[in-house]
Write a protein that holds these residues in place. Sequence first.
Motif, PDB file in Angstrom:
ATOM      1  N   ASP A  28       0.831  -1.214   0.000  1.00  0.00           N
ATOM      2  CA  ASP A  28       0.000   0.000   0.000  1.00  0.00           C
ATOM      3  C   ASP A  28       0.862   1.260   0.000  1.00  0.00           C
ATOM      4  O   ASP A  28       0.534   2.243  -0.672  1.00  0.00           O
ATOM      5  N   SER A  67       0.876   4.076  -2.909  1.00  0.00           N
ATOM      6  CA  SER A  67       0.652   5.482  -2.576  1.00  0.00           C
ATOM      7  C   SER A  67       1.767   6.360  -3.137  1.00  0.00           C
ATOM      8  O   SER A  67       1.503   7.442  -3.684  1.00  0.00           O
ATOM      9  N   GLN A 111       1.425   9.319  -5.996  1.00  0.00           N
ATOM     10  CA  GLN A 111       1.920  10.671  -5.769  1.00  0.00           C
ATOM     11  C   GLN A 111       2.899  11.086  -6.862  1.00  0.00           C
ATOM     12  O   GLN A 111       2.863  12.224  -7.362  1.00  0.00           O
TER      13      GLN A 111
END
Length: 344
Positions: free
Chosen positions: A115, A119, A123
């Motif tokens: 995860d 992420s 980004q």
Amino acid sequence: MPTSERVNRYLQIVVIIALLMYFTKVITIPMTFGLLVAIVLYPLCKWLENRRWPRSWAIAACLSVVLFISVGLLGIMIWQVAELRKELPRLTTKSDLVLVQLQDWLTVKFGITLDMQISWLRQTANNLSSKLGTVLVGTVNATASLLFNLVIIPLFAALFLHYRGLLMRGVYEIFGTKHQERVKTVATQTVDTYYNYIKGLLLVYLIVGVLNTLGLAIVGIKQAILFGFIASILTIIPYIGIAIGALLPISIAWMMHDSIWYPLSVVAVFGVVQYLEANVIFPWVVGVQLKVNTLASVMALFLGGVIWGVSGMVLFLPFVAIIKVIADNVEEWQPLATFLGPEK
């Protein structure tokens, strides 16, 4: 004039010329490349004119030869890229597997969960998308600049070849009839220097490209011609050019084969060829013809890179050789000739 004042004046002239070259590089770079092409084509153009070809026809024939060779090389590169595209499904599958292995390694080694990695990727993608406009503008500008140079460089070359007599008469008038023989000698040696440099440089690219291609073919890289000659051209960038050119074939070798020996073999091929290029091929083919020492050559490369980028790395070395030719023929410039010349 005292020596200190003379040195200061020369330094001021050098700084002014450097600034002019930097701020006018949009036009002076293609103009200089056009002059370079004209000098390289001059012997063939003169040969055709001596056989009663009209000058305009001779110039058109010379540029047609350049166009024919360029189209042939481009065709070979397109063929190699098309061959590479056939391998994309296999490369995609292998890259997905490598990505999964990398994710597992990051989780086990550093405790970075899947995860957290996703992420971070999101980004990064968002940051890249926010800069997409800048990238597109840069791409459009680079494409426009390339198209402009493809048109303007042959035009300058044709104009230099057509008006070469007029240009030389203007140079003679600037320096006066008293120095006409010396100016003619310098001009002849300048043309020979530039011609020999470009001829030698092309020969270096050809030799290095062939050696790269043979080495990669022996290792088992299918697109050996493409990668071999890309790396050959990139050797114009000192020290890091060959490393940049080797990245893609190393990655391809790693993805196409399960053994680590394949990418290591690619590294060995480029390492050996780079050693031969730096220590045997380039000094033998180009260095002797320019008659410029290594220190002056390296300074010219980096100064050219600062002022004109990669184009400066191509053009500034023969600039220094031409300055050496002029210094050899001007008594007041003898210290400069000694500084630039080879060690005796």
